[in-house]
Design a protein around this motif. Structure first.
Motif, PDB file in Angstrom:
ATOM      1  N   ASP A 144       0.803  -1.224   0.000  1.00 48.43           N
ATOM      2  CA  ASP A 144       0.000   0.000   0.000  1.00 48.43           C
ATOM      3  C   ASP A 144       0.835   1.273   0.000  1.00 48.43           C
ATOM      4  O   ASP A 144       0.281   2.379  -0.017  1.00 48.43           O
ATOM      5  N   ALA A 145       2.151   1.157   0.040  1.00 49.53           N
ATOM      6  CA  ALA A 145       3.003   2.350   0.021  1.00 49.53           C
ATOM      7  C   ALA A 145       2.888   3.062  -1.324  1.00 49.53           C
ATOM      8  O   ALA A 145       2.842   2.415  -2.378  1.00 49.53           O
ATOM      9  N   GLN A 146       2.834   4.366  -1.295  1.00 47.87           N
ATOM     10  CA  GLN A 146       2.757   5.181  -2.509  1.00 47.87           C
ATOM     11  C   GLN A 146       4.175   5.584  -2.907  1.00 47.87           C
ATOM     12  O   GLN A 146       4.762   6.487  -2.305  1.00 47.87           O
ATOM     13  N   VAL A 147       4.733   4.895  -3.904  1.00 51.81           N
ATOM     14  CA  VAL A 147       6.111   5.135  -4.331  1.00 51.81           C
ATOM     15  C   VAL A 147       6.136   6.150  -5.464  1.00 51.81           C
ATOM     16  O   VAL A 147       5.535   5.934  -6.514  1.00 51.81           O
ATOM     17  N   SER A 148       6.847   7.263  -5.232  1.00 50.42           N
ATOM     18  CA  SER A 148       7.000   8.300  -6.260  1.00 50.42           C
ATOM     19  C   SER A 148       8.268   8.090  -7.076  1.00 50.42           C
ATOM     20  O   SER A 148       8.265   8.276  -8.296  1.00 50.42           O
ATOM     21  N   ASP A 149       9.366   7.739  -6.397  1.00 47.85           N
ATOM     22  CA  ASP A 149      10.640   7.486  -7.082  1.00 47.85           C
ATOM     23  C   ASP A 149      11.217   6.178  -6.565  1.00 47.85           C
ATOM     24  O   ASP A 149      11.272   5.954  -5.350  1.00 47.85           O
ATOM     25  N   GLU A 150      11.655   5.322  -7.474  1.00 42.75           N
ATOM     26  CA  GLU A 150      12.264   4.065  -7.072  1.00 42.75           C
ATOM     27  C   GLU A 150      13.668   4.303  -6.532  1.00 42.75           C
ATOM     28  O   GLU A 150      14.309   5.307  -6.845  1.00 42.75           O
ATOM     29  N   GLY A 151      14.134   3.369  -5.740  1.00 40.12           N
ATOM     30  CA  GLY A 151      15.480   3.479  -5.194  1.00 40.12           C
ATOM     31  C   GLY A 151      15.624   2.628  -3.956  1.00 40.12           C
ATOM     32  O   GLY A 151      14.683   1.928  -3.539  1.00 40.12           O
ATOM     33  N   GLN A 152      16.800   2.654  -3.344  1.00 40.71           N
ATOM     34  CA  GLN A 152      17.043   1.892  -2.133  1.00 40.71           C
ATOM     35  C   GLN A 152      18.025   2.613  -1.236  1.00 40.71           C
ATOM     36  O   GLN A 152      18.837   3.428  -1.707  1.00 40.71           O
ATOM     37  N   ALA A 153      17.929   2.321   0.050  1.00 37.03           N
ATOM     38  CA  ALA A 153      18.822   2.932   1.026  1.00 37.03           C
ATOM     39  C   ALA A 153      18.993   1.994   2.205  1.00 37.03           C
ATOM     40  O   ALA A 153      18.093   1.202   2.524  1.00 37.03           O
ATOM     41  N   LEU A 154      20.131   2.076   2.869  1.00 43.08           N
ATOM     42  CA  LEU A 154      20.438   1.256   4.037  1.00 43.08           C
ATOM     43  C   LEU A 154      20.662   2.186   5.223  1.00 43.08           C
ATOM     44  O   LEU A 154      21.568   3.021   5.201  1.00 43.08           O
TER      45      LEU A 154
END
Length: 380
Positions: free
Chosen positions: A59-69
């Protein structure tokens, strides 16, 4: 990376994924929680080379793809304290910005390229109702060891045979055995695994939001030594894997005697209350004495010039009278794990272990849960 998600959903998923993070990681990145945003939703992952956890939020609304730690424990603490408003997270260079209402946090990221790849989920072995599985595991882990010097005894042995699962655990002083039914993918499959008790207990308890838990056990090939569990949590699917413990689990089934010379049926609540009261005067590492006579169970603790206590409760005794003694906490652990309101204590002789279970009642069926407890030497 940029996404927006409800606070409660995010906080629950972050707490679930971060629960197995190591307190003292061997390398700093293992303290991290990997956030991956894509058009399929949001995935939160942790892995310490032993146990992995992966929560998917569709259900998250993702505007820009990517990843972070980022630091998993810090993110969990922050999410738990946020106001009840939507949360927005944005990757801005080497930092992640988190905004919720008027609250704003900026978190330092760790190098994603240094983070290990999560192990693949083994092929599904079968499914089991989530609430039944959680309850059965909670009963089984009662007797699991906590001494890391004996790692084999810190596990629960899962034995799968057809449509039945057996859960066994022991710390050398007590033994638990729980049986439950499930739906195997291969009806005639027989397989066994030794799973860390803490991971199994935490996982089973956390996957009760959905109706079923999928168990996936790899017994051969590249995934040897891994078991996986998948269920539904708030916001989406949750999946965890853990390495199996090495070593040979002791052959404990034959410790349950085939016949008993004395059995006693006692009201569970009465016995628990009595043990708690009498144990108040029991010195550390001393036993509470149990004397079984006609229609009565008498509990005693304390000796000599120290404080003493004695109490009697009603019991249905069948067989010879006997006097024995047990570690009061181990006795209470077993009694508390039994579901039935009347417990049965079965003995071969006073110096041998007792087998505790719920009274069979009119059905006469074998109990699903049995707890075997070694006696303690009584003070003269």
């Amino acid at each position: 990376m940029k996404f927006r998600v409800e606070r409660d959903v995010l906080a629950d998923a972050v707490a679930w994924a971060a629960r197995s993070l190591p307190v003292r990681p061997s390398v700093p990145v293992l303290a991290g929680l990997l956030i991956q945003a894509s058009d399929e939703g949001l995935v939160l992952s942790t892995f310490d080379y032993e146990t992995s956890a992966r929560a998917t939020l569709t259900d998250a609304q993702v505007s820009d793809e990517g990843q972070a730690l980022v630091s998993g424990r810090l993110l969990a603490d922050i999410c738990r304290s946020l106001p009840a408003k939507p949360v927005e997270m944005v990757l801005e260079g080497p930092r992640v910005s988190l905004t919720c209402g008027s609250a704003r946090f900026s978190l330092q990221t760790m190098p994603v390229e240094d983070y290990p790849s999560l192990p693949a989920m083994p092929a599904a072995t079968g499914t089991v109702p989530s609430d039944q599985f959680a309850h059965a595991v909670a009963q089984a882990v009662t007797a699991a060891g906590r001494d890391d010097m004996l790692p084999v005894l810190t596990g629960v042995r899962i034995e799968i045979e057809g449509s039945s699962i057996s859960l066994l655990a022991t710390d050398r002083f007590r033994l638990s055995h729980r049986e439950l039914d499930w739906s195997p993918r291969t009806p005639d499959e027989t397989v066994a695994a030794l799973v860390p008790a803490k991971v199994l207990g935490d996982t089973a308890k956390s996957l009760t939001a959905g109706g079923e838990v999928t168990i996936a056990l790899s017994a051969s090939g590249s995934g040897e030594g891994i078991i996986g569990f998948e269920g539904v949590g708030p916001g989406g699917v949750r999946r965890t894997t853990t390495r199996l413990l090495d070593g040979e689990f002791p052959k404990v089934r034959n410790l349950f005697p085939s016949e008993h010379l004395t059995t006693a049926k006692v009201d569970k609540a009465d016995l628990i209350d009595s043990v708690k009261r009498v144990a108040l005067v029991a010195e550390r590492n001393t036993a509470v004495q149990l004397a079984f006579t006609d229609g009565q169970l008498t509990l005693d603790a304390g000796s000599g010039e120290e404080a003493q206590a004695s109490e009697s409760i009603h019991a249905e005794i069948d067989g010879d009278h006997l006097v024995t003694g047990f570690n009061p906490q181990f006795l209470l652990d077993g009694l508390t794990a039994i579901d039935e309101s009347v417990v049965e204590l079965a003995f071969t002789q006073a110096s041998k272990p007792v087998v505790m279970s719920g009274a069979a009642g009119e059905s006469g069926q074998d109990p699903a849960f049995r707890y075997l407890l070694m006696p303690r030497r009584l003070l003269s």
